[in-house]
Design an enzyme around this catalytic site. Structure first.
Site, mmCIF file in Angstrom:
data_model
loop_
_atom_site.group_PDB
_atom_site.id
_atom_site.type_symbol
_atom_site.label_atom_id
_atom_site.label_comp_id
_atom_site.label_asym_id
_atom_site.label_seq_id
_atom_site.Cartn_x
_atom_site.Cartn_y
_atom_site.Cartn_z
ATOM 1 N NE ARG A 167 -3.672 0.151 1.944
ATOM 2 C CZ ARG A 167 -4.392 -0.691 2.703
ATOM 3 N NH1 ARG A 167 -4.294 -0.628 4.000
ATOM 4 N NH2 ARG A 167 -5.198 -1.560 2.163
ATOM 5 C CE1 TYR A 168 0.536 4.048 4.661
ATOM 6 C CE2 TYR A 168 0.748 1.714 5.150
ATOM 7 C CZ TYR A 168 0.152 2.935 5.382
ATOM 8 O OH TYR A 168 -0.828 3.047 6.324
ATOM 9 N NE ARG B 151 5.259 2.203 5.761
ATOM 10 C CZ ARG B 151 5.160 3.388 5.180
ATOM 11 N NH1 ARG B 151 5.960 3.709 4.178
ATOM 12 N NH2 ARG B 151 4.234 4.242 5.564
ATOM 13 C CB CYS C 53 -2.561 -16.397 16.429
ATOM 14 S SG CYS C 53 -2.588 -15.220 15.085
ATOM 15 C CB CYS D 230 -6.828 -11.116 19.760
ATOM 16 S SG CYS D 230 -5.085 -11.524 19.985
ATOM 17 C CB CYS E 91 -8.136 -10.766 15.306
ATOM 18 S SG CYS E 91 -6.957 -10.922 13.952
ATOM 19 N NE ARG F 47 -3.638 -8.418 8.608
ATOM 20 C CZ ARG F 47 -2.493 -8.084 9.183
ATOM 21 N NH1 ARG F 47 -1.845 -8.962 9.906
ATOM 22 N NH2 ARG F 47 -1.978 -6.881 8.995
ATOM 23 C CG ASP G 188 -8.677 -1.732 12.363
ATOM 24 O OD1 ASP G 188 -8.524 -0.506 12.242
ATOM 25 O OD2 ASP G 188 -7.742 -2.550 12.345
ATOM 26 C CG ASP H 281 -4.666 0.998 9.530
ATOM 27 O OD1 ASP H 281 -4.535 1.603 8.453
ATOM 28 O OD2 ASP H 281 -3.932 0.073 9.891
ATOM 29 C CE LYS I 194 -0.237 1.107 10.793
ATOM 30 N NZ LYS I 194 0.080 0.607 9.434
HETATM 31 S S1 SF4 Z 1 -4.557 -9.739 16.768
HETATM 32 FE FE1 SF4 Z 1 -5.088 -11.333 15.260
HETATM 33 S S2 SF4 Z 1 -3.172 -11.717 14.155
HETATM 34 FE FE2 SF4 Z 1 -2.633 -10.641 16.058
HETATM 35 S S3 SF4 Z 1 -2.167 -12.273 17.543
HETATM 36 FE FE3 SF4 Z 1 -4.310 -11.709 17.816
HETATM 37 S S4 SF4 Z 1 -5.450 -13.148 16.513
HETATM 38 FE FE4 SF4 Z 1 -3.314 -13.209 15.852
#
Ligand code: SF4
Length: 387
Positions: A129-130, A133, A142, A146, A149, A151, A310, A347, A354
């Site tokens: 995108r940038y 990078r 993972c 979380c 998350c 994603r 997000d 973001d 960002k």
């Molecule tokens: S935020 Fe998402 S990508 Fe990051 S550690 Fe937690 S579950 Fe995994």
């Protein structure tokens, strides 16, 4: 706990502020197993029944697990699970780890891919995108999944695993694109890989002359600090300049184990940055973030970003208002070291990147002067040069 050989001394007065994490139902487990990151991954808590070992599962958590069965997997290391408060469903660690029925609510503005990462992929798994990078998605796995998350559309889903061919195509893209000087190896969590596998990837990236820096995005110092072993850091330090960005959200996560993990990396010359996500009920409080950021500095971790959460599908119960974020920034800046104050950023949804947000400190401005207010609210004039 991480091996403490060959690490620099830290005064006991500071070290004493970092208490060893409780072990909960695993108190009698031999240290050799508790300190083995693979044991934790192999004993990840993935069901309501397994969660009952560590917490009194609430009706909402049980229903959340049932309703969200196909939406986003549960996966919590015993280490992180033992940090949860058995009785309190509002525990800041528990809020990040256990499912709730609110995850099934999709707000009007929620998006599966709020940052439009998939749109900006010249090859699968590389978001470019940038200008200089790229984000390199290398795994869907993972140590802990979380609940907030960004994603979650792909993380935890074996269907999005980046196979060897895809990863090779990503490396080829980076190799033939000289503008890329910074590669962020991310996922998922790249430290769920073995040292050897990660070393093979880093070797290939480091062999590309225009790649100046490599960053690894990992939450293992928070959710599985046992992963940061002397062998791992001995391997990582071969690929300098290499940075690690991690994701502490609450002071409860800054245990002695986390401290030792960061100490190993810092002693290996790896600069560590932290990316906190502002989460309702977890850390939407200036005193909590002040404490977290000061503790991170003692761990030689620089608070880097404070992200507005997000608008990922099912995250609305964890999101706060931007006004709240601004209020917190106002309560941090000036009241503690600038080193302890992260950039507060949104973001921008839709792939805008960002964007920093700051409370306004400019009271008045013309061609001759600027009037600013400081953190205490007093006003001061800075005169522009006359010539
Ligand atoms: S935020 Fe998402 S990508 Fe990051 S550690 Fe937690 S579950 Fe995994």
């Amino acid at each position: 706990m991480a091996n403490q050989a060959n690490v620099n001394p830290v005064p006991d007065t500071l070290l004493d502020r970092f208490r060893p994490a409780p072990r909960g139902p695993w108190a009698d487990l031999p240290d050799a197993q508790w300190n083995d990151w693979r044991w934790h991954l192999g004993h990840s808590l993935t069901t309501v029944e397994s969660l009952r070992q560590v917490i009194d599962v609430s009706e909402d958590e049980a229903a959340g697990a049932e309703e969200g069965r196909d939406a986003f997997k549960i996966g919590i290391t015993p280490y992180y699970a033992a940090l949860m408060d058995r009785k309190d469903p509002g525990c800041p660690v528990r809020l990040q780890a256990t499912p709730r029925t609110a995850e099934m609510h999709v707000d009007r503005w929620d998006l599966a891919d709020p940052l439009a990462e998939e749109r900006d992929m010249p090859v699968p798994g590389v978001t470019h995108r940038y200008p200089d990078r790229v984000l390199f998605y290398v795994t869907h796995d993972c140590a802990m999944f979380c609940r907030h998350c960004t994603r979650k559309r792909k993380v935890a889903n074996p269907g999005t695993a980046a196979n060897a061919q895809q990863i090779q195509a990503g490396i080829e893209y980076i190799r033939r694109t000289p503008a890329i000087r910074d590669v962020i190896v991310s996922g998922g969590d790249p430290l769920t890989w073995s040292d050897d596998r990660l070393a093979r990837l880093l070797e290939q990236l480091r062999a590309i002359p225009h790649v100046e820096i490599i960053r690894i995005g990992t939450r293992t110092p928070v959710t599985l600090p046992q992963r940061i072993t002397p062998d791992l850091v001995a391997m990582l330090r071969q690929f300098h300049p290499l940075f690690v960005n991690t994701h502490f959200n609450h002071p409860k996560e800054t245990t002695r184990e986390a401290f030792e993990a960061c100490r190993l990396m810092a002693d290996a010359g790896i600069p560590i940055g932290n990316q906190t996500v502002l989460l309702r009920g977890v850390n939407d409080d200036a005193a909590v973030l002040m404490d977290l950021n000061r503790r991170l500095l003692m761990m030689r971790v620089k608070p880097y970003y404070l992200f507005q959460c997000d608008p990922t599908r099912g995250n609305s119960h964890l999101r706060t208002t931007v006004a709240k974020g601004m209020e917190i920034m106002d309560a941090l800046r000036g009241w503690t070291s600038g080193m302890a104050v992260p950039y507060y950023v949104i973001d921008a949804p839709g792939g805008g990147g960002k964007v920093p947000l700051l409370p306004s400190y400019v009271v008045y401005r013309d061609d001759t002067k600027i009037v600013v207010r400081n953190y205490r609210g007093t006003e001061h004039t800075y005169w522009e040069p006359e010539t």
